[in-house]
Design an enzyme around this catalytic site. Structure first.
Site, PDB file in Angstrom:
ATOM      1  N   ILE A  96       0.802  -1.220   0.000  1.00 53.29           N
ATOM      2  CA  ILE A  96       0.000   0.000   0.000  1.00 53.29           C
ATOM      3  C   ILE A  96       0.838   1.273   0.000  1.00 53.29           C
ATOM      4  O   ILE A  96       0.276   2.368  -0.076  1.00 53.29           O
ATOM      5  CB  ILE A  96      -0.986   0.032   1.193  1.00 53.29           C
ATOM      6  CG1 ILE A  96      -0.226   0.011   2.523  1.00 53.29           C
ATOM      7  CG2 ILE A  96      -1.989  -1.106   1.101  1.00 53.29           C
ATOM      8  CD1 ILE A  96      -1.125   0.275   3.732  1.00 53.29           C
ATOM      9  N   TYR A  97       2.160   1.176   0.075  1.00 49.71           N
ATOM     10  CA  TYR A  97       2.978   2.380   0.045  1.00 49.71           C
ATOM     11  C   TYR A  97       2.845   3.036  -1.326  1.00 49.71           C
ATOM     12  O   TYR A  97       3.153   2.427  -2.363  1.00 49.71           O
ATOM     13  CB  TYR A  97       4.450   2.068   0.315  1.00 49.71           C
ATOM     14  CG  TYR A  97       4.775   1.641   1.730  1.00 49.71           C
ATOM     15  CD1 TYR A  97       3.838   1.746   2.755  1.00 49.71           C
ATOM     16  CD2 TYR A  97       6.024   1.128   2.050  1.00 49.71           C
ATOM     17  CE1 TYR A  97       4.153   1.347   4.049  1.00 49.71           C
ATOM     18  CE2 TYR A  97       6.345   0.738   3.342  1.00 49.71           C
ATOM     19  CZ  TYR A  97       5.403   0.844   4.330  1.00 49.71           C
ATOM     20  OH  TYR A  97       5.708   0.450   5.610  1.00 49.71           O
ATOM     21  N   SER A  98       2.378   4.263  -1.334  1.00 54.32           N
ATOM     22  CA  SER A  98       2.149   5.010  -2.581  1.00 54.32           C
ATOM     23  C   SER A  98       1.266   4.224  -3.546  1.00 54.32           C
ATOM     24  O   SER A  98       1.451   4.289  -4.761  1.00 54.32           O
ATOM     25  CB  SER A  98       3.482   5.370  -3.255  1.00 54.32           C
ATOM     26  OG  SER A  98       4.266   6.191  -2.423  1.00 54.32           O
ATOM     27  N   GLY A 142       1.164   1.114  -4.251  1.00 53.19           N
ATOM     28  CA  GLY A 142       1.900   0.107  -5.017  1.00 53.19           C
ATOM     29  C   GLY A 142       3.082   0.678  -5.769  1.00 53.19           C
ATOM     30  O   GLY A 142       3.952  -0.082  -6.233  1.00 53.19           O
TER      31      GLY A 142
END
Length: 366
Positions: free
Chosen positions: A73-75, A77
């Site tokens: 979920i960081y940015s 994907g």
């Protein structure tokens, strides 16, 4: 909180460098004392941007680092995609201990595209592998306990993924201590892949995991991988009572997802940290990281950076020792403010202190 032996040896100056590695829990994975977190890899707000991320990643490798952590979920994907490109550019995949996480929402229209259940776990891993451009990850973390899925389902799926070759080791992040203990005990009883490590918030600002998680990790053979070791930026030395947290990453409009509103106790920790840092001729951030790297069970403390200079400064935390008297000043200033039951009872009727080996010299904690 974990009782430590008050008669332990005075002062330790043996320090781990980035080319010295520690085993992650019961696995044979050897990881750097400081891991590179990639939540800052991205294109907006407080993110590093592709060029800066590339420079940071290459410098981390050049300094001997091998433990890199990301999440699906960081940015949205994009952090995994960028990290995958950087790994391919450097040809570093085989030397890396590459970790990612599952559990966060990946499709707001799909009720099964989130959480810790098997369906999402399998789909999320396949998507992460595609974005990272690899056929396996070395550590797969449950990102956040969903309060629904049971440890039976999670640990059975972890075991299947390890047997399939897509995952090398299992980890739990942001879970209650009782849930982690149940998961580890169940895995051992069933002959499944055990939990290698717990990834939890841990810093001079946030030490409450020492009540339950740290003793569980020591007893059940799990490492502690701290996130936010600088207290969401409060321990960097950039902020003080006079300046406040209204600038930089902690500015209200920065987009930083973990807002900080310091109270008197936390400012007191910052004051003590600044004092110890001045005595050592080091930055507050370096001292905060040095303190944490020496805590029991801690391996692969995750640091983030938006510039190479910031990364270099953080890595320098491994270049000096923290004498006992200065560590005790930090311990006293950062002690959790109140004991809850049953720990308050233990404080009134203390048992024989448990001796915990120092991470730096393996003597009783010094």
């Amino acid at each position: 909180m974990l009782a430590l032996d008050p008669e332990s040896t005075p002062g330790c100056f043996v320090v781990a460098m980035m080319d010295e590695y520690f085993l992650l829990g019961p696995t044979g994975l050897r990881v750097s004392p400081l891991g590179l977190g990639t939540m800052t890899f991205g294109a907006a707000g407080w993110h590093a941007g592709e060029d800066a991320a590339r420079a940071i990643f290459r410098r981390y490798l050049d300094r001997g680092g091998n433990f890199v952590d990301t999440a699906d979920i960081y940015s949205g994907g994009a952090a995994e995609e960028l990290l995958g490109r950087l790994i391919r550019e450097t040809g570093a995949r085989d030397r890396l201990v590459l970790a990612t996480k599952f559990g966060g929402p990946t499709d707001p229209t799909d009720p099964n595209a989130r959480g810790n259940g098997r369906k999402h776990m399998l789909a999320a891993l396949d998507a992460s592998l595609r974005r990272l451009g690899t056929d396996h990850v070395d550590v797969y973390w449950l990102h956040l306990w969903d309060r629904v899925s049971g440890p039976e389902e999670v640990m059975a799926t972890f075991d299947a993924l390890v047997r399939s070759g897509k995952v090398r080791a299992a980890g739990l992040s942001n879970v209650p201590a009782w849930w982690a203990a149940k998961a580890q005990t169940l895995a051992r009883h069933r002959g499944w892949e055990p939990v290698a490590a717990l990834q939890l918030e841990y810093s001079l600002i946030e030490r409450t995991l020492e009540f339950e998680h740290l003793p569980a990790a020591l007893d059940l053979g799990m490492s502690i991988v701290p996130w936010s070791p600088l207290g969401n930026g409060l321990l960097t030395g950039k902020y003080s009572r006079a300046i406040g947290p209204g600038a930089g990453r902690l500015a209200p409009d920065s987009g930083w997802p973990l807002p900080v509103d310091p109270d008197d106790r936390q400012w007191g920790i910052v004051d003590a940290l600044r004092s110890v840092a001045a005595d050592l001729g080091r930055s507050p951030a370096q001292v905060a990281l040095r303190w944490l790297a020496g805590r029991p069970a801690v391996t692969g403390t995750l640091i983030g950076a938006t510039t190479v200079e910031q990364l270099d400064a953080n890595l320098a935390a491994l270049s000096f020792g923290l004498p006992r008297e200065l560590r005790e000043r930090l311990d006293a200033a950062s002690a959790p403010p109140a004991l809850t039951t049953p720990h308050s009872l233990f404080a009134r009727f203390p048992a024989t202190p448990r001796t915990v080996p120092c991470r730096e010299c393996q003597a009783p904690l010094c």
